[in-house]
Design an enzyme around this catalytic site. Structure first.
Site, PDB file in Angstrom:
ATOM      1  N   ARG A   1       0.854  -1.192   0.000  1.00 34.37           N
ATOM      2  CA  ARG A   1       0.000   0.000   0.000  1.00 34.37           C
ATOM      3  C   ARG A   1       0.887   1.239   0.000  1.00 34.37           C
ATOM      4  O   ARG A   1       1.701   1.408   0.908  1.00 34.37           O
ATOM      5  CB  ARG A   1      -0.903  -0.008   1.239  1.00 34.37           C
ATOM      6  CG  ARG A   1      -1.679   1.273   1.396  1.00 34.37           C
ATOM      7  CD  ARG A   1      -2.544   1.322   2.654  1.00 34.37           C
ATOM      8  NE  ARG A   1      -3.152   2.637   2.711  1.00 34.37           N
ATOM      9  CZ  ARG A   1      -3.149   3.446   3.766  1.00 34.37           C
ATOM     10  NH1 ARG A   1      -2.625   3.046   4.909  1.00 34.37           N
ATOM     11  NH2 ARG A   1      -3.688   4.636   3.694  1.00 34.37           N
TER      12      ARG A   1
ATOM     13  N   HIS B   1      -2.742  11.072   0.879  1.00 33.34           N
ATOM     14  CA  HIS B   1      -2.180  10.839   2.212  1.00 33.34           C
ATOM     15  C   HIS B   1      -1.472  12.133   2.638  1.00 33.34           C
ATOM     16  O   HIS B   1      -0.265  12.166   2.822  1.00 33.34           O
ATOM     17  CB  HIS B   1      -1.238   9.634   2.196  1.00 33.34           C
ATOM     18  CG  HIS B   1      -0.938   9.058   3.556  1.00 33.34           C
ATOM     19  ND1 HIS B   1      -1.104   7.727   3.859  1.00 33.34           N
ATOM     20  CD2 HIS B   1      -0.480   9.629   4.697  1.00 33.34           C
ATOM     21  CE1 HIS B   1      -0.739   7.499   5.122  1.00 33.34           C
ATOM     22  NE2 HIS B   1      -0.349   8.646   5.657  1.00 33.34           N
TER      23      HIS B   1
ATOM     24  N   GLU C   1      -7.172   8.617   6.604  1.00 32.96           N
ATOM     25  CA  GLU C   1      -7.442   9.270   7.889  1.00 32.96           C
ATOM     26  C   GLU C   1      -7.921  10.716   7.751  1.00 32.96           C
ATOM     27  O   GLU C   1      -7.217  11.644   8.162  1.00 32.96           O
ATOM     28  CB  GLU C   1      -6.191   9.216   8.770  1.00 32.96           C
ATOM     29  CG  GLU C   1      -5.681   7.803   9.011  1.00 32.96           C
ATOM     30  CD  GLU C   1      -4.410   7.768   9.868  1.00 32.96           C
ATOM     31  OE1 GLU C   1      -3.836   8.837  10.137  1.00 32.96           O
ATOM     32  OE2 GLU C   1      -4.018   6.665  10.272  1.00 32.96           O
TER      33      GLU C   1
ATOM     34  N   ASN D   1      -7.075   1.794  10.172  1.00 30.08           N
ATOM     35  CA  ASN D   1      -5.742   1.981  10.743  1.00 30.08           C
ATOM     36  C   ASN D   1      -5.899   1.909  12.252  1.00 30.08           C
ATOM     37  O   ASN D   1      -6.618   2.723  12.844  1.00 30.08           O
ATOM     38  CB  ASN D   1      -5.171   3.358  10.375  1.00 30.08           C
ATOM     39  CG  ASN D   1      -4.850   3.462   8.888  1.00 30.08           C
ATOM     40  OD1 ASN D   1      -4.952   2.483   8.151  1.00 30.08           O
ATOM     41  ND2 ASN D   1      -4.458   4.639   8.458  1.00 30.08           N
TER      42      ASN D   1
ATOM     43  N   TYR E   1      -4.014   1.602  16.038  1.00 27.80           N
ATOM     44  CA  TYR E   1      -2.788   1.693  16.830  1.00 27.80           C
ATOM     45  C   TYR E   1      -3.002   1.527  18.325  1.00 27.80           C
ATOM     46  O   TYR E   1      -2.164   0.980  19.017  1.00 27.80           O
ATOM     47  CB  TYR E   1      -2.097   3.047  16.590  1.00 27.80           C
ATOM     48  CG  TYR E   1      -1.500   3.153  15.209  1.00 27.80           C
ATOM     49  CD1 TYR E   1      -0.226   2.664  14.939  1.00 27.80           C
ATOM     50  CD2 TYR E   1      -2.222   3.704  14.156  1.00 27.80           C
ATOM     51  CE1 TYR E   1       0.323   2.738  13.665  1.00 27.80           C
ATOM     52  CE2 TYR E   1      -1.681   3.776  12.872  1.00 27.80           C
ATOM     53  CZ  TYR E   1      -0.410   3.287  12.641  1.00 27.80           C
ATOM     54  OH  TYR E   1       0.125   3.343  11.379  1.00 27.80           O
TER      55      TYR E   1
ATOM     56  N   GLU F   1      -3.241  -0.132   8.263  1.00 20.40           N
ATOM     57  CA  GLU F   1      -2.042   0.246   9.024  1.00 20.40           C
ATOM     58  C   GLU F   1      -2.143  -0.345  10.422  1.00 20.40           C
ATOM     59  O   GLU F   1      -3.202  -0.296  11.057  1.00 20.40           O
ATOM     60  CB  GLU F   1      -1.931   1.771   9.210  1.00 20.40           C
ATOM     61  CG  GLU F   1      -1.514   2.530   7.993  1.00 20.40           C
ATOM     62  CD  GLU F   1      -1.383   4.039   8.256  1.00 20.40           C
ATOM     63  OE1 GLU F   1      -1.133   4.451   9.402  1.00 20.40           O
ATOM     64  OE2 GLU F   1      -1.551   4.783   7.284  1.00 20.40           O
TER      65      GLU F   1
HETATM   66  O1  IFM Z   1       2.888   7.740  10.087  1.00 20.78           O
HETATM   67  C1  IFM Z   1       1.507   7.760  10.283  1.00 20.78           C
HETATM   68  C2  IFM Z   1       0.774   7.591   8.968  1.00 20.78           C
HETATM   69  O2  IFM Z   1       1.142   8.553   8.039  1.00 20.78           O
HETATM   70  C3  IFM Z   1      -0.715   7.702   9.192  1.00 20.78           C
HETATM   71  N1  IFM Z   1      -1.154   6.827  10.254  1.00 20.78           N
HETATM   72  C4  IFM Z   1      -0.426   6.828  11.481  1.00 20.78           C
HETATM   73  C5  IFM Z   1       1.067   6.665  11.212  1.00 20.78           C
HETATM   74  C6  IFM Z   1       1.848   6.653  12.539  1.00 20.78           C
HETATM   75  O3  IFM Z   1       1.675   7.848  13.229  1.00 20.78           O
END
Ligand code: IFM
Length: 443
Positions: A76, A120, A166, A294, A296, A352
């Site tokens: 990606r 992006h 995002e 995404n 985290y 992500e």
């Molecule tokens: O690096 C970023 C990415 O560009 C978008 N999502 C979160 C990642 C980590 O902060």
């Protein structure tokens, strides 16, 4: 564990143009809002920028060779809008198109499926200067035209498209929290930017439906697994409002064609809600094919009545990454169920997931145990979601190699490959690279 995933599952790595490409104003590329923002004093840690980044623009063959060694079946990446349209629209930069042609062809030669994100975060600076970029409703036509061009140039080979990455970050992190380009702090503007982003997403999907015969198009959102800081009624309500702010605004609206009502009323009372014109919500909710998630971390939330958001995020007590984000793999599983059940029962890709850790190059090796542990747990959470019935179709590790982490510069390392920024950008696969490679082989 690998063998328990579906056979046609996409296993990949993800990157973004401004974070890795470098060659910023070279070979016909126009400036983006980040080319400008990074030169404003105090915006980026250590005053760093993406002028050179990982120099992927010149070293993409070496990077694809590494992906081949890794054994991923998909990659990606994002197209830099100002590299192909230096002014945002009009004159095309053929040299930029040639770069993505070569990149895509090389990936396909290696049986690596290209997955393309159209936006992006690197908006052509010209559009910012001309009409304040995402602040203007006009942007949707520009984004639509740019998307159409990309479909026609690459649609013969690219079958998975993501309109944007995002939109929460391109609106609130950029226009409310002021941390990303263009660095403003105004909720009313930020909400209007979010509206224009969603309109533009809808416009791109509409064009895709009209112009492309095969392939799928989706939207990637950042997700927060939201939990209340206590069982109090106030905190439960705050968690609900925060969930609408971060998740619902960008996951629910494109499905239902309505903004989450409780938070929207609050914004209306405060006089900051976006102006909605006839047919806007219809465009925003143009049916699309899949979600990119995404993931985290989780966010622990408590009530904050004095804020128009009605909530604030507090520090939790789970172990944290170098970004200060709590590590909570159960949140990925929970969030995948939520997206699938609440937001349209669509196919999902984890577009992500990864961790910034304190990586050091010692005797030619990088022993990044925390990243291995993090990935193992999150792969397992993804598998649980599949077993529970979620239509999860792929997983992209963030990220292939250490890169420009926006306002944090090069200080936060998320890569499977260490990039020695002080020594000719040498690439050194970390221990986690070997872990992922072995995982992918373990059929
Ligand atoms: O690096 C970023 C990415 O560009 C978008 N999502 C979160 C990642 C980590 O902060």
């Amino acid at each position: 564990m690998r063998a328990s995933f579906p056979e046609d599952f996409l296993w990949g790595v993800a990157t973004a143009s401004y974070q890795i490409e470098g060659a910023d104003l070279q070979e016909g590329k126009g400036p983006s809002i980040w080319s400008d923002f990074t030169y404003e004093p105090g915006r980026i840690d250590s005053g760093e920028n993406g002028d050179i980044a990982c120099d992927h623009y010149h070293r993409y063959l070496e990077d694809i060779e590494l992906m081949t060694r890794l054994g991923v079946n998909s990659y990606r990446f994002s197209i830099s809008w100002p590299r192909v349209f230096p002014e945002g629209r009009g004159q095309i930069n053929q040299t930029g198109i040639d770069f993505y042609d070569r990149l895509i062809d090389e990936l396909l030669k290696r049986s690596i499926r290209p997955v393309v994100t159209l936006y992006h975060w690197d908006l052509p600076l010209k559009l910012q200067e001309r009409f304040n970029g995402w602040e203007s409703r006009e942007i949707r036509h520009y984004f639509g035209d740019y998307s159409s061009s990309m479909f026609s140039k690459f649609g013969d080979r690219v079958k998975l498209w993501i309109t944007m990455n995002e939109p929460y970050c391109s609106s609130h992190v950029s226009y409310l929290w002021g941390e990303h380009a263009p660095g403003k702090r105004d909720l009313r503007i930020s909400l209007s930017v979010a509206h224009n982003l969603l309109l533009s997403h809808g416009e791109a999907v509409k064009r895709f439906r009209e112009e492309v015969r095969d392939g799928m198009i989706g939207l990637t959102n950042v997700s927060a697994f939201v939990e209340p800081a206590s069982d109090s009624r106030a905190d439960l309500r705050a968690a609900r409002l925060y969930d609408q702010f971060v998740n619902g605004w960008f996951f629910e609206t494109p499905i239902t064609g309505e903004y989450p009502s409780e938070l929207f009323s609050r914004f209306e009372i405060a006089g900051v809600s976006p102006t909605i014109e006839d047919e806007d919500m219809e465009l925003i909710s143009t049916p699309f094919d899949f979600w990119g998630v995404n993931y985290y971390t989780r966010n622990l939330v408590r009530s904050q009545e004095s804020s128009v958001l009605g909530s604030e995020v507090v520090q939790g007590d789970l172990p944290k990454t170098e970004m200060g984000w709590e590590i909570y793999a159960e949140g990925l599983e929970g969030f995948l169920f939520k997206v699938f059940k609440e937001y349209g029962r669509k196919p999902i890709y984890v577009t992500e997931n990864g961790i910034a850790s304190k990586d050091a190059l010692v005797d030619g090796n990088v022993d990044d145990g925390p990243r291995i542990d993090y990935l193992r747990k999150h792969f397992s959470a993804a598998l649980n979601a599949i077993k529970g019935g979620v239509d999860l179709r792929g997983f992209f590790v963030w990220t292939m190699m250490d890169n420009f982490e926006w306002a944090r510069g090069y200080s936060k390392r998320f890569g499977l490959v260490y990039v020695d920024f002080k020594n000719d950008l040498k690439r050194v696969p970390k221990k986690s690279f070997n872990y992922y490679r072995d995982f992918l082989r373990s059929l």
